[in-house]
Scaffold this motif. Structure first.
Motif, PDB file in Angstrom:
ATOM      1  N   LYS A  41      16.758  13.585 -29.426  1.00  0.00           N
ATOM      2  CA  LYS A  41      17.431  13.913 -28.175  1.00  0.00           C
ATOM      3  C   LYS A  41      18.881  14.317 -28.422  1.00  0.00           C
ATOM      4  O   LYS A  41      19.361  15.300 -27.883  1.00  0.00           O
ATOM      5  N   ARG A  42      19.570  13.573 -29.246  1.00  0.00           N
ATOM      6  CA  ARG A  42      20.998  13.811 -29.484  1.00  0.00           C
ATOM      7  C   ARG A  42      21.285  14.949 -30.458  1.00  0.00           C
ATOM      8  O   ARG A  42      22.327  15.586 -30.376  1.00  0.00           O
ATOM      9  N   SER A  43      20.367  15.187 -31.397  1.00  0.00           N
ATOM     10  CA  SER A  43      20.597  16.251 -32.372  1.00  0.00           C
ATOM     11  C   SER A  43      19.285  16.639 -33.050  1.00  0.00           C
ATOM     12  O   SER A  43      18.868  16.000 -34.011  1.00  0.00           O
ATOM     13  N   THR A  44      18.655  17.686 -32.542  1.00  0.00           N
ATOM     14  CA  THR A  44      17.432  18.214 -33.146  1.00  0.00           C
ATOM     15  C   THR A  44      17.814  19.246 -34.196  1.00  0.00           C
ATOM     16  O   THR A  44      18.421  20.272 -33.875  1.00  0.00           O
ATOM     17  N   GLY A  45      17.482  18.965 -35.445  1.00  0.00           N
ATOM     18  CA  GLY A  45      17.727  19.930 -36.503  1.00  0.00           C
ATOM     19  C   GLY A  45      16.605  20.956 -36.536  1.00  0.00           C
ATOM     20  O   GLY A  45      15.449  20.639 -36.277  1.00  0.00           O
ATOM     21  N   TYR A  46      16.952  22.217 -36.806  1.00  0.00           N
ATOM     22  CA  TYR A  46      15.943  23.268 -36.952  1.00  0.00           C
ATOM     23  C   TYR A  46      16.274  24.121 -38.176  1.00  0.00           C
ATOM     24  O   TYR A  46      17.429  24.236 -38.570  1.00  0.00           O
ATOM     25  N   ALA A  47      15.242  24.661 -38.772  1.00  0.00           N
ATOM     26  CA  ALA A  47      15.399  25.577 -39.902  1.00  0.00           C
ATOM     27  C   ALA A  47      14.259  26.587 -39.846  1.00  0.00           C
ATOM     28  O   ALA A  47      13.116  26.218 -39.586  1.00  0.00           O
ATOM     29  N   VAL A  48      14.591  27.854 -40.063  1.00  0.00           N
ATOM     30  CA  VAL A  48      13.626  28.955 -39.990  1.00  0.00           C
ATOM     31  C   VAL A  48      13.717  29.772 -41.268  1.00  0.00           C
ATOM     32  O   VAL A  48      14.808  30.032 -41.777  1.00  0.00           O
ATOM     33  N   PHE A  49      12.564  30.184 -41.766  1.00  0.00           N
ATOM     34  CA  PHE A  49      12.528  31.131 -42.876  1.00  0.00           C
ATOM     35  C   PHE A  49      11.354  32.064 -42.678  1.00  0.00           C
ATOM     36  O   PHE A  49      10.282  31.646 -42.239  1.00  0.00           O
ATOM     37  N   GLY A  50      11.572  33.333 -42.995  1.00  0.00           N
ATOM     38  CA  GLY A  50      10.497  34.310 -42.886  1.00  0.00           C
ATOM     39  C   GLY A  50      10.782  35.554 -43.701  1.00  0.00           C
ATOM     40  O   GLY A  50      11.830  35.678 -44.341  1.00  0.00           O
ATOM     41  N   ASP A  51       9.831  36.463 -43.647  1.00  0.00           N
ATOM     42  CA  ASP A  51       9.888  37.695 -44.427  1.00  0.00           C
ATOM     43  C   ASP A  51      11.168  38.491 -44.194  1.00  0.00           C
ATOM     44  O   ASP A  51      11.654  39.167 -45.089  1.00  0.00           O
ATOM     45  N   LYS A  52      11.700  38.439 -42.989  1.00  0.00           N
ATOM     46  CA  LYS A  52      12.869  39.260 -42.651  1.00  0.00           C
ATOM     47  C   LYS A  52      14.194  38.540 -42.880  1.00  0.00           C
ATOM     48  O   LYS A  52      15.244  39.076 -42.563  1.00  0.00           O
ATOM     49  N   LEU A  53      14.140  37.331 -43.436  1.00  0.00           N
ATOM     50  CA  LEU A  53      15.357  36.564 -43.703  1.00  0.00           C
ATOM     51  C   LEU A  53      15.574  36.436 -45.204  1.00  0.00           C
ATOM     52  O   LEU A  53      14.633  36.192 -45.953  1.00  0.00           O
ATOM     53  N   SER A  54      16.826  36.559 -45.645  1.00  0.00           N
ATOM     54  CA  SER A  54      17.112  36.434 -47.069  1.00  0.00           C
ATOM     55  C   SER A  54      17.241  34.968 -47.487  1.00  0.00           C
ATOM     56  O   SER A  54      17.156  34.651 -48.663  1.00  0.00           O
ATOM     57  N   THR A  55      17.450  34.092 -46.542  1.00  0.00           N
ATOM     58  CA  THR A  55      17.496  32.647 -46.782  1.00  0.00           C
ATOM     59  C   THR A  55      17.175  31.939 -45.474  1.00  0.00           C
ATOM     60  O   THR A  55      16.910  32.600 -44.465  1.00  0.00           O
ATOM     61  N   ALA A  56      17.219  30.625 -45.480  1.00  0.00           N
ATOM     62  CA  ALA A  56      16.904  29.866 -44.264  1.00  0.00           C
ATOM     63  C   ALA A  56      18.040  29.986 -43.253  1.00  0.00           C
ATOM     64  O   ALA A  56      19.221  29.985 -43.604  1.00  0.00           O
ATOM     65  N   TYR A  57      17.654  30.076 -42.000  1.00  0.00           N
ATOM     66  CA  TYR A  57      18.571  30.054 -40.867  1.00  0.00           C
ATOM     67  C   TYR A  57      18.419  28.659 -40.264  1.00  0.00           C
ATOM     68  O   TYR A  57      17.301  28.241 -39.957  1.00  0.00           O
ATOM     69  N   PHE A  58      19.520  27.912 -40.124  1.00  0.00           N
ATOM     70  CA  PHE A  58      19.388  26.525 -39.663  1.00  0.00           C
ATOM     71  C   PHE A  58      20.559  26.111 -38.783  1.00  0.00           C
ATOM     72  O   PHE A  58      21.603  26.758 -38.764  1.00  0.00           O
ATOM     73  N   GLY A  59      20.358  25.028 -38.070  1.00  0.00           N
ATOM     74  CA  GLY A  59      21.385  24.477 -37.199  1.00  0.00           C
ATOM     75  C   GLY A  59      20.830  23.269 -36.473  1.00  0.00           C
ATOM     76  O   GLY A  59      19.854  22.660 -36.904  1.00  0.00           O
ATOM     77  N   HIS A  60      21.446  22.942 -35.346  1.00  0.00           N
ATOM     78  CA  HIS A  60      20.967  21.821 -34.534  1.00  0.00           C
ATOM     79  C   HIS A  60      21.242  22.088 -33.057  1.00  0.00           C
ATOM     80  O   HIS A  60      22.111  22.880 -32.715  1.00  0.00           O
ATOM     81  N   TRP A  61      20.467  21.419 -32.233  1.00  0.00           N
ATOM     82  CA  TRP A  61      20.628  21.485 -30.781  1.00  0.00           C
ATOM     83  C   TRP A  61      20.862  20.086 -30.236  1.00  0.00           C
ATOM     84  O   TRP A  61      20.187  19.139 -30.660  1.00  0.00           O
ATOM     85  N   VAL A  62      21.764  19.954 -29.290  1.00  0.00           N
ATOM     86  CA  VAL A  62      21.908  18.716 -28.531  1.00  0.00           C
ATOM     87  C   VAL A  62      21.041  18.893 -27.286  1.00  0.00           C
ATOM     88  O   VAL A  62      21.312  19.768 -26.459  1.00  0.00           O
ATOM     89  N   LEU A  63      19.991  18.102 -27.185  1.00  0.00           N
ATOM     90  CA  LEU A  63      19.045  18.241 -26.079  1.00  0.00           C
ATOM     91  C   LEU A  63      19.401  17.344 -24.892  1.00  0.00           C
ATOM     92  O   LEU A  63      18.868  17.536 -23.803  1.00  0.00           O
ATOM     93  N   GLY A  64      20.264  16.379 -25.115  1.00  0.00           N
ATOM     94  CA  GLY A  64      20.654  15.502 -24.022  1.00  0.00           C
ATOM     95  C   GLY A  64      21.499  14.345 -24.508  1.00  0.00           C
ATOM     96  O   GLY A  64      21.804  14.220 -25.692  1.00  0.00           O
ATOM     97  N   SER A  65      21.870  13.494 -23.559  1.00  0.00           N
ATOM     98  CA  SER A  65      22.650  12.289 -23.831  1.00  0.00           C
ATOM     99  C   SER A  65      21.909  11.109 -23.214  1.00  0.00           C
ATOM    100  O   SER A  65      20.799  11.262 -22.691  1.00  0.00           O
ATOM    101  N   GLU A  66      22.548   9.953 -23.233  1.00  0.00           N
ATOM    102  CA  GLU A  66      21.908   8.787 -22.626  1.00  0.00           C
ATOM    103  C   GLU A  66      21.739   8.957 -21.116  1.00  0.00           C
ATOM    104  O   GLU A  66      20.976   8.233 -20.492  1.00  0.00           O
ATOM    105  N   PHE A  67      22.429   9.932 -20.537  1.00  0.00           N
ATOM    106  CA  PHE A  67      22.345  10.177 -19.094  1.00  0.00           C
ATOM    107  C   PHE A  67      21.333  11.262 -18.726  1.00  0.00           C
ATOM    108  O   PHE A  67      21.096  11.524 -17.560  1.00  0.00           O
ATOM    109  N   THR A  68      20.753  11.913 -19.724  1.00  0.00           N
ATOM    110  CA  THR A  68      19.808  13.011 -19.491  1.00  0.00           C
ATOM    111  C   THR A  68      18.399  12.452 -19.372  1.00  0.00           C
ATOM    112  O   THR A  68      17.967  11.673 -20.218  1.00  0.00           O
ATOM    113  N   SER A  69      17.685  12.872 -18.333  1.00  0.00           N
ATOM    114  CA  SER A  69      16.305  12.406 -18.161  1.00  0.00           C
ATOM    115  C   SER A  69      15.422  12.963 -19.274  1.00  0.00           C
ATOM    116  O   SER A  69      15.754  13.976 -19.903  1.00  0.00           O
TER     117      SER A  69
END
Length: 182
Positions: free
Chosen positions: A10-38
């Motif tokens: 919920k607080r930090s979802t890590g993601y990483a993508v790799f494919g034929d059209k990428l020279s390396t992995a594309y990665f980062g994170h998303w904050v999906l919510g806090s303790e106040f988010t349903s």
């Protein structure tokens, strides 16, 4: 072929993508919510983030860390956290099915970690495992800003192995000293 890996949280979802059209992995994170988010708003945010990523990379295969088993609850983990993690996993699978991904697979944390950082002594602390994962990412040329990003890269590396894909960060791999002993 494009592969997505997720370390769901919920607080930090890590993601990483790799494919034929990428020279390396594309990665980062998303904050999906806090303790106040349903939970519902958290799941909707995951869906929106996946949609955006899919519009950029046309994902075909997805791997994500399977939710924690309730019997493994410790420290700061409570039943609501387990519900959120199970819901995020269910929504990731639902999204993948709705988008027509060719495959989606939950991966056990012990399985992908052993692949990525090697066998560790039983009882190794979570913080040490996270540090070793970041160290391994750095050995492979990545600079994750958080352990969630590093975990996603580890899951992606494992997903590439399962799909028989040799990514560029592995193509130039040489023998290295064991992690934590360099």
């Amino acid at each position: 072929m494009t592969i997505l890996a997720l370390d769901l949280s919920k607080r930090s979802t890590g993601y990483a993508v790799f494919g034929d059209k990428l020279s390396t992995a594309y990665f980062g994170h998303w904050v999906l919510g806090s303790e106040f988010t349903s939970r519902g708003k958290t799941y909707c945010k995951l869906w929106d983030c996946l949609e955006e990523l899919h519009s950029l990379h046309r994902i075909e295969h997805m791997y994500f860390e399977e939710p924690m088993n309730p019997s493994a609850m410790q420290g700061g983990t409570n039943i609501d956290s387990l519900r959120v993690l199970a819901g995020l996993a269910a929504h990731a699978e639902s999204w993948a099915d709705g988008m027509g991904l060719r495959s989606v697979q939950a991966v056990n944390v012990s399985t992908w970690r052993k692949h990525f950082i090697g066998s560790q002594k039983r009882g190794t602390k979570r913080a040490s495992l996270k540090a070793l994962t970041i160290e391994r990412c750095e050995q492979l040329g990545f600079k994750p800003r958080r352990d969630d990003e590093a975990d996603a890269l580890g899951i992606l590396d494992y997903g590439c192995e399962l799909r028989g894909v040799l990514p560029p960060w592995r193509a130039t791999e040489v023998l290295r000293p064991p992690l934590g002993r360099a």
